[in-house]
Design an enzyme around this catalytic site. Structure first.
Site, PDB file in Angstrom:
ATOM      1  N   LYS B  24      27.254  28.536  55.430  1.00  0.00           N
ATOM      2  CA  LYS B  24      26.749  28.036  56.706  1.00  0.00           C
ATOM      3  C   LYS B  24      25.685  26.966  56.466  1.00  0.00           C
ATOM      4  O   LYS B  24      25.716  25.884  57.051  1.00  0.00           O
ATOM      5  CB  LYS B  24      26.140  29.222  57.464  1.00  0.00           C
ATOM      6  CG  LYS B  24      26.072  29.072  58.950  1.00  0.00           C
ATOM      7  CD  LYS B  24      25.504  30.355  59.589  1.00  0.00           C
ATOM      8  CE  LYS B  24      26.527  31.478  59.608  1.00  0.00           C
ATOM      9  NZ  LYS B  24      25.961  32.760  60.115  1.00  0.00           N
ATOM     10  N   ARG B  94      19.562  33.082  60.743  1.00  0.00           N
ATOM     11  CA  ARG B  94      20.891  33.654  60.467  1.00  0.00           C
ATOM     12  C   ARG B  94      21.114  33.795  58.971  1.00  0.00           C
ATOM     13  O   ARG B  94      20.706  32.946  58.179  1.00  0.00           O
ATOM     14  CB  ARG B  94      21.998  32.717  60.978  1.00  0.00           C
ATOM     15  CG  ARG B  94      21.864  32.315  62.403  1.00  0.00           C
ATOM     16  CD  ARG B  94      23.084  31.480  62.781  1.00  0.00           C
ATOM     17  NE  ARG B  94      22.742  30.522  63.815  1.00  0.00           N
ATOM     18  CZ  ARG B  94      23.654  29.948  64.599  1.00  0.00           C
ATOM     19  NH1 ARG B  94      24.934  30.214  64.429  1.00  0.00           N
ATOM     20  NH2 ARG B  94      23.273  29.087  65.515  1.00  0.00           N
ATOM     21  N   GLY B 103      30.511  41.481  57.683  1.00  0.00           N
ATOM     22  CA  GLY B 103      29.850  42.790  57.675  1.00  0.00           C
ATOM     23  C   GLY B 103      28.341  42.700  57.668  1.00  0.00           C
ATOM     24  O   GLY B 103      27.658  43.712  57.693  1.00  0.00           O
ATOM     25  N   MET B 105      24.282  40.922  58.598  1.00  0.00           N
ATOM     26  CA  MET B 105      23.387  40.845  59.744  1.00  0.00           C
ATOM     27  C   MET B 105      23.786  39.752  60.737  1.00  0.00           C
ATOM     28  O   MET B 105      24.255  38.699  60.350  1.00  0.00           O
ATOM     29  CB  MET B 105      21.967  40.550  59.262  1.00  0.00           C
ATOM     30  CG  MET B 105      20.935  40.743  60.351  1.00  0.00           C
ATOM     31  SD  MET B 105      19.336  40.064  59.875  1.00  0.00           S
ATOM     32  CE  MET B 105      19.484  38.417  60.584  1.00  0.00           C
ATOM     33  N   ARG B 338      32.627  25.490  60.222  1.00  0.00           N
ATOM     34  CA  ARG B 338      33.161  26.235  59.062  1.00  0.00           C
ATOM     35  C   ARG B 338      34.669  26.163  59.127  1.00  0.00           C
ATOM     36  O   ARG B 338      35.243  25.833  60.170  1.00  0.00           O
ATOM     37  CB  ARG B 338      32.694  27.684  59.082  1.00  0.00           C
ATOM     38  CG  ARG B 338      33.080  28.410  60.348  1.00  0.00           C
ATOM     39  CD  ARG B 338      32.588  29.857  60.331  1.00  0.00           C
ATOM     40  NE  ARG B 338      32.806  30.476  61.631  1.00  0.00           N
ATOM     41  CZ  ARG B 338      32.322  31.656  61.972  1.00  0.00           C
ATOM     42  NH1 ARG B 338      31.583  32.342  61.130  1.00  0.00           N
ATOM     43  NH2 ARG B 338      32.584  32.178  63.160  1.00  0.00           N
ATOM     44  N   HIS B 454      56.802  56.644  45.510  1.00  0.00           N
ATOM     45  CA  HIS B 454      58.239  56.366  45.489  1.00  0.00           C
ATOM     46  C   HIS B 454      58.683  55.653  46.763  1.00  0.00           C
ATOM     47  O   HIS B 454      59.351  54.617  46.725  1.00  0.00           O
ATOM     48  CB  HIS B 454      59.009  57.679  45.299  1.00  0.00           C
ATOM     49  CG  HIS B 454      60.488  57.504  45.309  1.00  0.00           C
ATOM     50  ND1 HIS B 454      61.257  57.665  46.436  1.00  0.00           N
ATOM     51  CD2 HIS B 454      61.337  57.159  44.317  1.00  0.00           C
ATOM     52  CE1 HIS B 454      62.526  57.436  46.139  1.00  0.00           C
ATOM     53  NE2 HIS B 454      62.601  57.130  44.852  1.00  0.00           N
ATOM     54  N   ARG B 560      68.638  47.550  37.735  1.00  0.00           N
ATOM     55  CA  ARG B 560      68.583  48.950  37.283  1.00  0.00           C
ATOM     56  C   ARG B 560      69.931  49.599  37.510  1.00  0.00           C
ATOM     57  O   ARG B 560      70.493  49.491  38.596  1.00  0.00           O
ATOM     58  CB  ARG B 560      67.526  49.722  38.087  1.00  0.00           C
ATOM     59  CG  ARG B 560      66.106  49.422  37.655  1.00  0.00           C
ATOM     60  CD  ARG B 560      65.140  49.904  38.715  1.00  0.00           C
ATOM     61  NE  ARG B 560      65.314  49.050  39.887  1.00  0.00           N
ATOM     62  CZ  ARG B 560      64.312  48.430  40.506  1.00  0.00           C
ATOM     63  NH1 ARG B 560      63.088  48.595  40.104  1.00  0.00           N
ATOM     64  NH2 ARG B 560      64.551  47.660  41.549  1.00  0.00           N
ATOM     65  N   GLU B 751      57.485  48.005  27.003  1.00  0.00           N
ATOM     66  CA  GLU B 751      56.829  48.832  28.017  1.00  0.00           C
ATOM     67  C   GLU B 751      56.083  50.008  27.390  1.00  0.00           C
ATOM     68  O   GLU B 751      55.670  50.932  28.080  1.00  0.00           O
ATOM     69  CB  GLU B 751      57.842  49.328  29.054  1.00  0.00           C
ATOM     70  CG  GLU B 751      59.079  49.968  28.461  1.00  0.00           C
ATOM     71  CD  GLU B 751      60.153  50.288  29.520  1.00  0.00           C
ATOM     72  OE1 GLU B 751      59.813  50.442  30.694  1.00  0.00           O
ATOM     73  OE2 GLU B 751      61.337  50.392  29.133  1.00  0.00           O
ATOM     74  N   SER B 770      61.268  41.638  28.085  1.00  0.00           N
ATOM     75  CA  SER B 770      60.829  41.791  29.467  1.00  0.00           C
ATOM     76  C   SER B 770      59.749  42.862  29.486  1.00  0.00           C
ATOM     77  O   SER B 770      59.990  44.001  29.098  1.00  0.00           O
ATOM     78  CB  SER B 770      62.006  42.179  30.354  1.00  0.00           C
ATOM     79  OG  SER B 770      61.555  42.320  31.682  1.00  0.00           O
ATOM     80  N   ASP B 775      55.550  50.966  33.348  1.00  0.00           N
ATOM     81  CA  ASP B 775      55.440  51.982  32.305  1.00  0.00           C
ATOM     82  C   ASP B 775      54.339  51.636  31.308  1.00  0.00           C
ATOM     83  O   ASP B 775      53.648  52.511  30.797  1.00  0.00           O
ATOM     84  CB  ASP B 775      56.769  52.150  31.568  1.00  0.00           C
ATOM     85  CG  ASP B 775      57.721  53.032  32.369  1.00  0.00           C
ATOM     86  OD1 ASP B 775      57.329  53.454  33.467  1.00  0.00           O
ATOM     87  OD2 ASP B 775      58.832  53.293  31.898  1.00  0.00           O
ATOM     88  N   CYS B 838      58.930  42.333  34.545  1.00  0.00           N
ATOM     89  CA  CYS B 838      59.600  42.902  35.701  1.00  0.00           C
ATOM     90  C   CYS B 838      58.737  44.063  36.167  1.00  0.00           C
ATOM     91  O   CYS B 838      57.856  44.498  35.469  1.00  0.00           O
ATOM     92  CB  CYS B 838      61.018  43.332  35.379  1.00  0.00           C
ATOM     93  SG  CYS B 838      61.150  44.520  34.044  1.00  0.00           S
ATOM     94  N   TYR B 858      59.067  33.800  32.765  1.00  0.00           N
ATOM     95  CA  TYR B 858      59.392  34.117  34.155  1.00  0.00           C
ATOM     96  C   TYR B 858      58.713  35.401  34.612  1.00  0.00           C
ATOM     97  O   TYR B 858      58.266  36.198  33.789  1.00  0.00           O
ATOM     98  CB  TYR B 858      60.914  34.224  34.344  1.00  0.00           C
ATOM     99  CG  TYR B 858      61.538  35.397  33.646  1.00  0.00           C
ATOM    100  CD1 TYR B 858      61.622  36.646  34.283  1.00  0.00           C
ATOM    101  CD2 TYR B 858      62.053  35.289  32.364  1.00  0.00           C
ATOM    102  CE1 TYR B 858      62.195  37.734  33.646  1.00  0.00           C
ATOM    103  CE2 TYR B 858      62.625  36.371  31.716  1.00  0.00           C
ATOM    104  CZ  TYR B 858      62.684  37.586  32.365  1.00  0.00           C
ATOM    105  OH  TYR B 858      63.236  38.662  31.732  1.00  0.00           O
TER     106      TYR B 858
END
Lengths: 887, 887
Positions: B24, B94, B103, B105, B338, B454, B560, B751, B770, B775, B838, B858
């Site tokens: 500000k 301010r 959050g 004053m 702002r 899950h 998978r 993994e 990958s 895991d 992945c 990737y």
């Protein structure tokens, strides 16, 4: 074309050339070099074996030329000729790699005999029967060993011949009968090997050489190498030596002797021999051999010469020698010398005696002892003389031996033990609920689970015998029986276990008490002077602590507090503490547990006066202390279907809900370790209070106490920071009350890969690290110890996917790399950070070598492994490498 | 003594000084610098706030001096004096940190008023009522914000006064009434704050400054910073500015405007104002404000000036501005500017429009879009205009919205879906057994489980809304109802879910279809030109694959195969395959599965023509496909107690034994991944056959197929070696049959921590890596994903033991270090090794930045995250740092 020398005459080698000439060959060369009467010969190098495999199992052309040249040299020395009809040179052919491998090919003797050369042998020996006996033996050996004809064919033909001639013994067969047997044997070879027995001595030799090379990769040899961690790339050498005969008459003999007693280590010539016999007769036991001392009476000159040579060889090799000799018409020949296999007891005694005699140094003595072998000296053993009725064999999961009555239940075990009976606990597998039963039993037998199953680990920790994974056992818990091979054993029947072999035996057996002999004590004292690693013990009770101290532990590296929670009278309080809904109620239960824990610690501190005691705060997930979900479901269903009391059903269902809410899919990775301490700080706080109150009380008595408080399962530095604050605040509070000063340390278990990676951060809040290699192995490899052995680990080991059971011997490349990283990062941050290892690996000699190499300060292992660890640590300091395939 | 400057006049600062002056303050300084009509003022730096805390919450002596100097400067500019009875300077105070923090004053206005200075204000304003109104407002604000007096006291006093004077509205209160109110307010402060209202303006100012600094660490602010990852060390600045008044008559006004429509992004001035009012009145909504366009009619000159300033500010800041203004007696003042908060839609549109207008570059446009926010553009949303009847709130586990009838069972969901009904699946939690129910449902609601449960993971993968961990829900599966706050909802009742907020709503709600707007497409196209990372998708079905391609996926990074095994018609075959005792029988079942799998792969390959498809061979432990132990026990007990058929009992008990034999204590660390392929090679062989047969078939049609076969859970190089041999042999066999050539690759999941440590060895046998970060996170941290969230993770996050949920955002220090190590080791061994990631992290913007930084090739994520990943990858390339706390 290799350009390298492929074949060495004995006089061209020496004892140092073991890698190239094999152990046997190098020794033959060495003996030749120092002037002993060794029949001349030569050695085909191990390198040649490797070349044989590299060339797709082809013998090199150069090899044949070099063999020819070496043969000529022997021929010249002896004035005999290979394949000569008049004076034939006969050869023995034996394999021999750099390390002794009993799984490999046996010897072929008398090579060079054929239908022609037997004439020359008969001429030389003046003994037709002897000649034909040599020939038939040769055909049999060649058929068996080189042509892979099943030896039963030969045995049957021999038996038939004996029956036909009414002979009771081989020696009763006449020359005529033997002549017929030669023809029978040739026919067997024609039929079974689909080739006629080769008459060309050179062809015989080539086939034998091929057979030896091929034997390097036979199944037995491959398995043996895997078990003994011998690299496949060593290759085998071949020893080709002129034959001498111990069976040319009564002025001949052959025998084997040890320079010292291989069972006890006593310094007397020990062995046996036969007059007028071939070496194999001694081994085969057809005639009862004579004790070597009797040679002195029968052939005093030869005995004296042999005795001198034995002394000389022992001094030369600085070790017990196992020597084969043959006396051919009063001429003594030494055929082989090698380090004598001996019992652990003898091994220890000889090593110490050699030092006393000035033959070897203390360091050499220490390096002589195989730590894995001396384990059994620390436990009761079955008397080796006893005749055993073995029921079946499981895994040798924890050494020692015991007899007792069969019980199938931990409570029963405790009850019967209380009534003064000795019992053996028999279970499909054990769980933490069975601990009191294992405590009460003399030994444990399980039908499932491997070398690192619960039963195995707990039994090893207690120094009790355990046979695990005995799959032949079919246990019926309801009927309280087990069945093996059709025989039923009931509760109360007496059986015995040998945890060192895995044998399960009917009835009681005579046991020999363990003995920390004077010599073993001496070895351990010397080890203590040498080693850099400190040795601590894992102990959870004052009794274990005292035992550990007796065995030489220099502190406690891991005192688990959860076993204290498991004690029968405490479990209800612990369960209430866990299941309560409010912190206030929990605090009430904790207040009850506090004095109990304090008493535990007090006893341990007292036993360990002046030595550090590392106490790990509560580690396992809380549901381990609660009833099992499956059993609750069964109970509830029973009550429901049976129309049970609805209030009871409601209560049980409420309990089930709570147990389920606490249960986890993967408890190993669940809410345990310091995660408990962070979510339920009041539990850890109680434990710290108990530790410090106990310490303070003893300090007032003038007893020196060094408590080390260890936080388990730290993965983030913040975890340790928060826990350390809790510990420090609590300690301050208690010490202010007690008005004493206690020196204490706060440290961290390093048992997660993340902890290794951020070990520098964690070091900021730690006074010490203790590597929890059990859990670190589980997480680094992603193996659940409870599951892996039964599911895939045996397959992995059998298929050589992995070299060792990573729960027994540390996985250097994986887990080891992470430990190394953590040590480096930890020391970079805090150079004086104390680091040790606790868990199963702390008592494994190869893992101890690793710990030494990465500069840990101590290892901690079960009390019964402390002496082994002291020895292994000294060996590590002396430069022993892990995975050494010994001798 | 710091020597540093603590206070800055507006004219001494600029927009770059955000860190020092707060957002500000920097903007006020910047506006002053470029000549806009900003009331004069000064800023106390953020550094001063930090010093305040370092000195134990003491204000520095130097600060008071600097404030005095700055006040003088303002006084000189305006000809007023702070605390002067005749012409008093009034101030607004301010807070303002470098990042916006709602959050913290609020503002204090009119500071400087007291019983004396009101006289000067009355003189200046010629309005007694106005003056007293200012005073009572100031006392109220000061009391509330600075002295922490509960504002209800003031409200009650105001209400009483209105009742006493029969006033309906504040504006109807007379000067007399207001004068009384001032005294009432002072009494309230005396009573509640236990001090009299401070009359000394300097004392007022000092107290206000302290209050702002203290507000930096109030609970709301601390929580807000934690959630938004804002460092505590930033500190807040304080803006102190001369008051201007929009409430001095009808030639006054005050308002707020956005330079563009913050909801749609359209380029029109958007905002509202009130005539004769203070700023807070606009916000409070006491009177209905007018649209900003009406200002043009009422005060055309001011409007034009304001419009010009808005254009200028937008061009200056190159972003939508949210501007506060006040017109005091026809003088326009700008009080604040702002960056305007906007919807995702507006954000995207404006960014693209700014590029078109030449205001920003494409790169800047890309950096403007918060990837996390655009997620909702890809899913159905609830019409923001709709009035909602919210039942309760769970975790926003998967974005999107849906309405449907409640069902409690996956089978029911499937049945009702088949009958043309839309359903919402409501479960305590879901398991792999419920997959078909999730497929059939519009959305999923669970009472347990976190953001990575899950249900959450599967729903995100399918792009369906999910609200998880809705703990207020009490579900009774037997009675098919759930109860929330006393209200019961039954099967068939209609509810709606908002997966972006976690709201659960009664009845049906109007939904807005997702829209990949033209502008968003443009952003993604530009992103594609910039990014280095390729983006692939995780997809197990042809439908998912097609969806992924539509969203711009450049291949499949993880297909998978276990979901294929779970399909209802296949499960019996799979179960039979697992439970069979012999390899021959197993082969028969596998032969049945082969054509089914082949068809799956064929569809996916077709959808992904010309793009690589990475297929992971079977990964989960086999017991995941079998009935649950607990259910079997319940069934058996029921049968036994109920006197059931003994044959059935025997069968079920047999099944239970087998299931138990396969079940594991820690399935996550159990017999799964390539451990299955090594122990049961026939299963993997079937899968490879299905892959290559499918590929061969399509290749014959001329369709380009690029299969990549991926081996899961490799920890030792030998595992990959053995599996690669199996793959290569099988492929060779099939291709010889099919007589085509297929290019394929074989790679490894990385993994396990061990795989990272020995990545150089594994690289020897791999064409690609990958990283399975799910895991790898579980094993590196030792956290079971299924257990951690419900048990300790929320506690850890709340207590800041860990900064982020490691299953959502990659744990850089732990898991990230291991990945880095693996990348280095892998590339050292094989520089052209392709590497990707992945798992859940592949769609997380911060994790994508990490992947870019460690040079992966990737990332692969769920189809619905592909656009986000494209954007995040471009931002990574443009240098965005992870964990940025944005604006």
């Amino acid at each position: 074309m290799t350009g390298d020398k492929l074949v060495y005459l004995f006089e061209e080698g020496n004892a140092e050339m073991k890698d190239m000439l094999g152990g046997k060959g190098a020794n033959l060369a060495e003996m030749t070099r120092i002037g002993l009467p060794v029949p001349p010969g030569f050695i085909i190098s191990t390198e040649t074996c490797n070349l044989y495999y590299q060339r797709g199992e082809q013998l090199l052309q150069e090899l044949k030329q070099e063999i020819q040249k070496s043969l000529s040299s022997i021929e010249n020395k002896l004035g005999k000729k290979f394949g000569d009809v008049n004076n034939p040179l006969l050869l023995s052919v034996r394999s021999g790699s750099a390390v002794s491998m009993p799984g490999m090919m046996d010897t072929v003797l008398n090579l060079g005999l054929n239908d022609e050369t037997i004439k020359g042998l008969e001429e030389a020996s003046q003994d037709k029967r002897f000649t034909l006996d040599c020939y038939r033996r040769f055909i049999q050996m060649f058929g068996d060993v080189v042509l892979k004809v099943n030896h039963s064919f030969f045995e049957k033909a021999l038996q038939n011949k004996k029956e036909a001639y009414g002979a009771n013994d081989d020696t009763e067969l006449t020359a005529e009968a033997l002549g017929e047997l030669v023809e029978d044997y040739k026919s067997i070879i024609s039929e079974q090997a689909e080739m006629s027995f080769p008459q060309d001595p050179m062809e015989q030799l080539t086939a034998a050489i091929r057979a030896v090379f091929d034997s390097w990769n036979n199944h037995r040899a491959v398995v043996y190498r895997r078990i003994h961690k011998i690299p496949d790339s060593l290759g085998t050498a071949i020893n080709i030596q002129a034959m001498v005969f111990g069976n040319l008459g009564n002025d001949c003999a052959t025998g084997v002797a040890f320079t010292r007693n291989p069972a006890t280590g006593e310094a007397n010539l020990y062995g046996e021999f036969l007059v007028n016999a071939q070496g194999e007769d001694v081994v085969a036991g057809i005639r009862n051999p004579l004790s070597i001392s009797q040679l002195e009476e029968l052939m005093p000159e030869n005995y004296r010469a042999f005795n001198d040579i034995c002394q000389r060889l022992e001094e030369h090799y600085k070790d017990i020698q196992d020597i084969e000799f043959t006396i051919e018409r009063r001429n003594l020949f030494i055929l082989q010398t090698r380090a004598g296999k001996r019992t652990s007891r003898a091994s220890v005694k000889c090593a110490v005696d050699f030092v006393k005699e000035g033959i070897i140094s203390r360091e050499e003595a220490i390096m002589r002892i195989e730590p894995g072998q001396v384990d059994k000296l620390l436990h009761r053993q079955i008397d080796p003389e006893a005749k055993l009725n073995i029921i079946c064999k499981g895994l040798p999961a924890s050494p020692g031996a015991a007899s007792g009555q069969v019980v199938f239940d931990a409570d029963d075990a405790e009850k019967m033990d209380g009534q003064g009976n000795e019992v053996i606990l028999v279970r499909p597998e054990t769980t933490p609920d069975d601990i009191h039963g294992i405590v009460a039993a003399q030994g444990v037998l399980t039908s499932r689970g491997g070398m690192t199953s619960h039963a195995a680990v707990v039994a090893r920790g207690m120094g009790k015998p355990c046979v695990s994974g005995c799959e032949k056992l079919s246990i019926d818990l309801e009927r309280e029986i087990f069945v093996v091979n059709g025989t039923t054993y009931a509760k109360g029947d007496t059986i015995s276990l040998d945890g060192a072999t895995g044998n399960v035996i009917t009835g009681e057996v005579p046991l020999i008490a363990p003995e920390l002999s004077e010599e073993f004590q001496k070895i351990l004292e010397w080890s203590d002077e040498i080693r850099a690693l400190k040795i601590r013990a894992n102990a959870d009770t004052p009794e274990d602590a005292a035992k550990a101290r007796e065995f030489g532990a220099e502190g406690i590296g891991l005192c688990r507090t959860e076993h204290m929670f498991m004690a029968q009278e405490r479990l209800p309080v612990v369960q209430s503490m866990i299941l309560t809904e409010t912190e206030v109620e929990r605090q009430l239960d904790l207040d009850k547990l506090l004095p109990m824990q304090q008493e535990d610690f007090s006893g341990i501190f007292r036993a360990m006066e002046g030595l550090p005691v590392t106490i790990r705060l509560l580690d396992p997930p809380l549901h381990e202390f609660l009833p099992v979900v499956e059993e609750l479901i069964e109970e509830i269903t029973r009550l429901k279907v049976g129309g049970g009391d609805s209030k009871e059903i409601n209560e049980k269902e409420g309990l089930l809900r709570k147990v389920k809410a606490l249960s986890e899919s993967n408890p190993m990775l669940g809410h345990r370790g310091c995660r408990l301490g962070i979510v339920y700080p009041e539990i850890y706080k109680m434990q710290v209070k108990a530790i410090i109150k106990a310490a303070a009380e003893l300090a007032k008595e003038g007893i020196e106490v060094i408590p080390e408080i260890m936080i388990p399962l730290v993965g983030h530095a913040t975890e340790l920071l928060v826990m350390r604050e809790l510990v420090e605040e609590t300690v301050k509070e208690i010490l202010a009350q007690e008005k004493v000063e206690i020196d204490y340390r706060v440290g961290s278990m390093i048992e997660l890969p993340r902890a290794c990676v951020v070990a520098d951060q964690i070091a900021g809040h730690a006074d010490f690290y203790s590597f929890g290699t059990n859990d670190l192995t589980q997480t680094t490899l992603g193996y659940s110890r409870d599951d892996a052995e039964g599911k895939f680990l045996h397959h992995y080991l059998a298929k050589k996917i992995i070299p060792d059971n990573p729960f027994m011997t540390i996985d250097r490349e994986g887990v080891g790399s992470l430990i190394k990283l953590a040590v480096e990062k930890g020391k970079a941050q805090k150079p004086d950070l104390k680091m040790g290892i606790c868990g199963e690996h702390g008592g494994d000699p190869d893992s101890i070598i690793f710990c030494h190499e990465v500069n840990l300060n101590y290892v901690s292992c079960s009390p019964f492994r402390v002496p082994i660890a002291r020895l292994a640590a000294a060996q590590a300091k002396l430069g022993k490498k892990a995975g050494g395939y010994g001798d």
